[in-house]
Design a protein around this motif. Structure first.
Motif, PDB file in Angstrom:
ATOM      1  N   SER A  59       0.816  -1.213   0.000  1.00  0.00           N
ATOM      2  CA  SER A  59       0.000   0.000   0.000  1.00  0.00           C
ATOM      3  C   SER A  59       0.852   1.265   0.000  1.00  0.00           C
ATOM      4  CB  SER A  59      -0.910   0.026   1.235  1.00  0.00           C
ATOM      5  OG  SER A  59      -1.788  -1.058   1.217  1.00  0.00           O
ATOM      6  N   GLN A  60       0.412   2.221  -0.794  1.00  0.00           N
ATOM      7  CA  GLN A  60       1.122   3.499  -0.906  1.00  0.00           C
ATOM      8  C   GLN A  60       0.192   4.637  -0.487  1.00  0.00           C
ATOM      9  OE1 GLN A  60       2.488   3.642  -4.978  1.00  0.00           O
ATOM     10  NE2 GLN A  60       3.760   1.807  -4.732  1.00  0.00           N
ATOM     11  N   LEU A  61       0.797   5.747  -0.110  1.00  0.00           N
ATOM     12  CA  LEU A  61       0.006   6.885   0.348  1.00  0.00           C
ATOM     13  C   LEU A  61      -1.008   7.327  -0.713  1.00  0.00           C
ATOM     14  CD1 LEU A  61       2.717   9.043   2.178  1.00  0.00           C
ATOM     15  CD2 LEU A  61       0.998   7.541   3.201  1.00  0.00           C
ATOM     16  N   GLY A  62      -0.625   7.193  -1.966  1.00  0.00           N
ATOM     17  CA  GLY A  62      -1.521   7.585  -3.053  1.00  0.00           C
ATOM     18  C   GLY A  62      -2.708   6.670  -3.236  1.00  0.00           C
ATOM     19  N   ASP A  63      -2.733   5.560  -2.505  1.00  0.00           N
ATOM     20  CA  ASP A  63      -3.878   4.649  -2.591  1.00  0.00           C
ATOM     21  C   ASP A  63      -5.039   5.130  -1.727  1.00  0.00           C
ATOM     22  OD1 ASP A  63      -1.692   1.732  -2.598  1.00  0.00           O
ATOM     23  OD2 ASP A  63      -2.405   2.983  -4.263  1.00  0.00           O
ATOM     24  N   ALA A  64      -4.802   6.113  -0.896  1.00  0.00           N
ATOM     25  CA  ALA A  64      -5.867   6.616  -0.016  1.00  0.00           C
ATOM     26  C   ALA A  64      -6.998   7.193  -0.863  1.00  0.00           C
ATOM     27  CB  ALA A  64      -5.320   7.682   0.921  1.00  0.00           C
ATOM     28  N   ALA A  65      -8.201   6.672  -0.657  1.00  0.00           N
ATOM     29  CA  ALA A  65      -9.338   7.079  -1.489  1.00  0.00           C
ATOM     30  C   ALA A  65     -10.579   6.325  -1.035  1.00  0.00           C
ATOM     31  CB  ALA A  65      -9.075   6.760  -2.965  1.00  0.00           C
ATOM     32  N   MET A  66     -11.712   6.685  -1.647  1.00  0.00           N
ATOM     33  CA  MET A  66     -12.912   5.857  -1.545  1.00  0.00           C
ATOM     34  C   MET A  66     -12.817   4.818  -2.648  1.00  0.00           C
ATOM     35  SD  MET A  66     -15.302   6.606   0.755  1.00  0.00           S
ATOM     36  CE  MET A  66     -16.873   6.132   0.043  1.00  0.00           C
ATOM     37  N   TYR A  67     -13.146   3.577  -2.322  1.00  0.00           N
ATOM     38  CA  TYR A  67     -13.138   2.517  -3.313  1.00  0.00           C
ATOM     39  C   TYR A  67     -14.561   1.997  -3.487  1.00  0.00           C
ATOM     40  CZ  TYR A  67      -8.085   2.477  -3.437  1.00  0.00           C
ATOM     41  OH  TYR A  67      -6.773   2.832  -3.619  1.00  0.00           O
ATOM     42  N   PHE A  68     -14.983   1.957  -4.743  1.00  0.00           N
ATOM     43  CA  PHE A  68     -16.332   1.499  -5.055  1.00  0.00           C
ATOM     44  C   PHE A  68     -16.272   0.212  -5.870  1.00  0.00           C
ATOM     45  CE2 PHE A  68     -18.868   5.034  -3.626  1.00  0.00           C
ATOM     46  CZ  PHE A  68     -18.011   6.107  -3.654  1.00  0.00           C
ATOM     47  N   CYS A  69     -17.036  -0.749  -5.430  1.00  0.00           N
ATOM     48  CA  CYS A  69     -17.242  -1.962  -6.192  1.00  0.00           C
ATOM     49  C   CYS A  69     -18.448  -1.719  -7.094  1.00  0.00           C
ATOM     50  CB  CYS A  69     -17.519  -3.108  -5.212  1.00  0.00           C
ATOM     51  SG  CYS A  69     -17.840  -4.698  -5.965  1.00  0.00           S
ATOM     52  N   ALA A  70     -18.420  -2.227  -8.311  1.00  0.00           N
ATOM     53  CA  ALA A  70     -19.537  -1.992  -9.227  1.00  0.00           C
ATOM     54  C   ALA A  70     -19.805  -3.226 -10.065  1.00  0.00           C
ATOM     55  CB  ALA A  70     -19.241  -0.787 -10.126  1.00  0.00           C
ATOM     56  N   TYR A  71     -21.065  -3.379 -10.408  1.00  0.00           N
ATOM     57  CA  TYR A  71     -21.547  -4.509 -11.196  1.00  0.00           C
ATOM     58  C   TYR A  71     -22.177  -3.963 -12.465  1.00  0.00           C
ATOM     59  CZ  TYR A  71     -24.983  -8.131 -12.489  1.00  0.00           C
ATOM     60  OH  TYR A  71     -25.745  -9.038 -13.169  1.00  0.00           O
ATOM     61  N   ARG A  72     -21.905  -4.632 -13.586  1.00  0.00           N
ATOM     62  CA  ARG A  72     -22.502  -4.164 -14.830  1.00  0.00           C
ATOM     63  C   ARG A  72     -23.149  -5.309 -15.577  1.00  0.00           C
ATOM     64  NH1 ARG A  72     -20.166  -1.875 -20.381  1.00  0.00           N
ATOM     65  NH2 ARG A  72     -21.302  -3.706 -21.058  1.00  0.00           N
ATOM     66  N   THR A  73     -24.361  -5.062 -16.028  1.00  0.00           N
ATOM     67  CA  THR A  73     -25.047  -6.071 -16.814  1.00  0.00           C
ATOM     68  C   THR A  73     -24.451  -6.125 -18.217  1.00  0.00           C
ATOM     69  OG1 THR A  73     -26.664  -4.413 -17.521  1.00  0.00           O
ATOM     70  CG2 THR A  73     -27.201  -5.695 -15.549  1.00  0.00           C
ATOM     71  N   ILE A  74     -24.809  -7.163 -18.942  1.00  0.00           N
ATOM     72  CA  ILE A  74     -24.427  -7.268 -20.353  1.00  0.00           C
ATOM     73  C   ILE A  74     -25.583  -6.716 -21.167  1.00  0.00           C
ATOM     74  CG2 ILE A  74     -23.787  -8.848 -22.212  1.00  0.00           C
ATOM     75  CD1 ILE A  74     -21.770  -8.888 -20.001  1.00  0.00           C
ATOM     76  N   ASP A  90     -28.399  -6.257 -23.868  1.00  0.00           N
ATOM     77  CA  ASP A  90     -29.030  -7.243 -24.740  1.00  0.00           C
ATOM     78  C   ASP A  90     -29.069  -6.777 -26.201  1.00  0.00           C
ATOM     79  OD1 ASP A  90     -32.373  -6.450 -23.464  1.00  0.00           O
ATOM     80  OD2 ASP A  90     -30.867  -5.234 -24.470  1.00  0.00           O
ATOM     81  N   THR A  91     -28.716  -5.513 -26.408  1.00  0.00           N
ATOM     82  CA  THR A  91     -28.582  -4.994 -27.766  1.00  0.00           C
ATOM     83  C   THR A  91     -27.329  -4.127 -27.770  1.00  0.00           C
ATOM     84  OG1 THR A  91     -29.796  -2.959 -27.375  1.00  0.00           O
ATOM     85  CG2 THR A  91     -31.081  -4.898 -27.969  1.00  0.00           C
ATOM     86  N   ASN A  92     -27.112  -3.409 -28.826  1.00  0.00           N
ATOM     87  CA  ASN A  92     -25.981  -2.502 -28.855  1.00  0.00           C
ATOM     88  C   ASN A  92     -26.288  -1.164 -28.206  1.00  0.00           C
ATOM     89  OD1 ASN A  92     -24.041  -4.088 -30.030  1.00  0.00           O
ATOM     90  ND2 ASN A  92     -24.823  -3.716 -32.079  1.00  0.00           N
ATOM     91  N   PHE A  93     -27.492  -1.034 -27.666  1.00  0.00           N
ATOM     92  CA  PHE A  93     -27.842   0.226 -27.037  1.00  0.00           C
ATOM     93  C   PHE A  93     -27.243   0.304 -25.638  1.00  0.00           C
ATOM     94  CE2 PHE A  93     -31.370  -0.692 -29.993  1.00  0.00           C
ATOM     95  CZ  PHE A  93     -31.166   0.365 -30.845  1.00  0.00           C
ATOM     96  N   GLY A  94     -27.254   1.521 -25.083  1.00  0.00           N
ATOM     97  CA  GLY A  94     -26.611   1.744 -23.785  1.00  0.00           C
ATOM     98  C   GLY A  94     -27.492   1.408 -22.604  1.00  0.00           C
ATOM     99  N   ASN A  95     -28.212   0.259 -22.680  1.00  0.00           N
ATOM    100  CA  ASN A  95     -29.120  -0.039 -21.585  1.00  0.00           C
ATOM    101  C   ASN A  95     -28.492  -0.889 -20.502  1.00  0.00           C
ATOM    102  OD1 ASN A  95     -28.946  -2.390 -22.973  1.00  0.00           O
ATOM    103  ND2 ASN A  95     -31.121  -2.767 -23.106  1.00  0.00           N
ATOM    104  N   GLU A  96     -27.190  -1.116 -20.618  1.00  0.00           N
ATOM    105  CA  GLU A  96     -26.547  -1.842 -19.530  1.00  0.00           C
ATOM    106  C   GLU A  96     -26.420  -0.901 -18.326  1.00  0.00           C
ATOM    107  OE1 GLU A  96     -25.176  -0.495 -22.042  1.00  0.00           O
ATOM    108  OE2 GLU A  96     -23.233   0.339 -21.556  1.00  0.00           O
ATOM    109  N   LYS A  97     -26.596  -1.444 -17.149  1.00  0.00           N
ATOM    110  CA  LYS A  97     -26.560  -0.605 -15.946  1.00  0.00           C
ATOM    111  C   LYS A  97     -25.318  -0.909 -15.139  1.00  0.00           C
ATOM    112  CE  LYS A  97     -31.467   0.227 -15.314  1.00  0.00           C
ATOM    113  NZ  LYS A  97     -32.557   0.313 -14.330  1.00  0.00           N
ATOM    114  N   LEU A  98     -24.720   0.140 -14.633  1.00  0.00           N
ATOM    115  CA  LEU A  98     -23.568   0.025 -13.746  1.00  0.00           C
ATOM    116  C   LEU A  98     -24.061   0.365 -12.348  1.00  0.00           C
ATOM    117  CD1 LEU A  98     -20.472  -0.426 -13.680  1.00  0.00           C
ATOM    118  CD2 LEU A  98     -20.214   2.033 -13.982  1.00  0.00           C
ATOM    119  N   THR A  99     -24.090  -0.634 -11.484  1.00  0.00           N
ATOM    120  CA  THR A  99     -24.593  -0.456 -10.118  1.00  0.00           C
ATOM    121  C   THR A  99     -23.420  -0.421  -9.164  1.00  0.00           C
ATOM    122  OG1 THR A  99     -26.595  -1.671 -10.712  1.00  0.00           O
ATOM    123  CG2 THR A  99     -26.137  -1.387  -8.363  1.00  0.00           C
TER     124      THR A  99
END
Lengths: 119, 112
Positions: free
Chosen positions: A82-97, A99-108
């Motif tokens: 670990s380095q001092l520059g690692d200090a931050a908020m860390y967010f885990c995120a999930y993204r759907t695939i 179903d078309t080429n449209f931008g309807n995938e959600k990043l939660t």
């Protein structure tokens, strides 16, 4: 609906040590993406690492690696040296695939873990 | 060169006012998003646009209206601002065929 849970609001680690941040998620999908984002005080959301659910091999990016347990729906982030520059908020995120080429995938996003590095 | 740029970075305004936040990306991405990060740091999607077409519209009050004049721009207009609108608003973009979403540096909106 997919949910992402980060059970550790705050974590701290001594500089040069290793720390693991936890993340669990809930989904009925079999294929999806998982991410860890870092948000330093500058507010910028920075991608740290990503994992495709169909890949069994855990992703690694330099000092950052994940432990992806698909059956347990767990996706933890390990930060080595670990380095001092690692200090931050860390967010885990999930993204759907999408179903078309449209931008309807959600990043939660999870609620975040604030990581403090102790010199 | 900034990949996803938002203006302004800070915005302080009174209740009832109307304000806009602008976002531009120079990555050639075809999808753009608006996220809201509340005081507890929780990030939630508000809208997504693909090739200027609205794709995702979460349960956001009608006072919020996104506008996408072209693929590289997605602006957020907010009418009749309320105290609860105070938050950091993030713009992001992605190429749908890829996984990674690139975020702007956020706009901190404070309603007084």
């Amino acid at each position: 609906a997919q949910t992402v849970t980060q059970s550790q609001p705050e974590m701290s680690v001594q500089e040069a040590e290793t720390v693991t941040l936890s993340c669990t998620y809930d989904t009925s999908e079999s294929d999806y993406y998982l991410f860890w984002y870092k948000q330093p005080p500058s507010r910028q959301m920075i991608l740290v690492i990503r994992q495709e659910a169909y890949k069994q091999q855990n992703a690694t990016e330099n000092r950052f690696s994940v432990n992806f347990q698909k059956a347990a729906k767990s996706f933890s982030l390990k930060i080595s040296d670990s380095q001092l520059g690692d200090a931050a908020m860390y967010f885990c995120a999930y993204r759907t695939i999408p179903d078309t080429n449209f931008g309807n995938e959600k990043l939660t996003f999870g609620t975040g873990t604030r990581l403090t590095i102790i010199p | 060169d900034t990949a996803v740029s938002q203006t302004p970075k800070y915005l302080v305004t009174q209740m009832g006012n109307d304000k806009s936040i602008k976002c531009e990306q120079n990555l050639g991405h075809d999808t753009m998003y608006w996220y809201k990060q509340d005081s507890k740091k929780f990030l939630k999607i508000m809208f997504s646009y693909n090739n200027k077409e609205l794709i995702i519209n979460e349960t956001v009050p009608n006072r919020f209206s996104p506008k996408s004049p072209d693929k590289a721009h997605l602006n957020l207009h907010i009418n009749s601002l309320e105290l609860g609108d105070s938050a950091v608003y993030f713009c992001a973009s992605s190429q749908v065929s890829r996984q990674v979403r690139t975020f702007g540096s956020g706009t901190r909106l404070t309603v007084v």
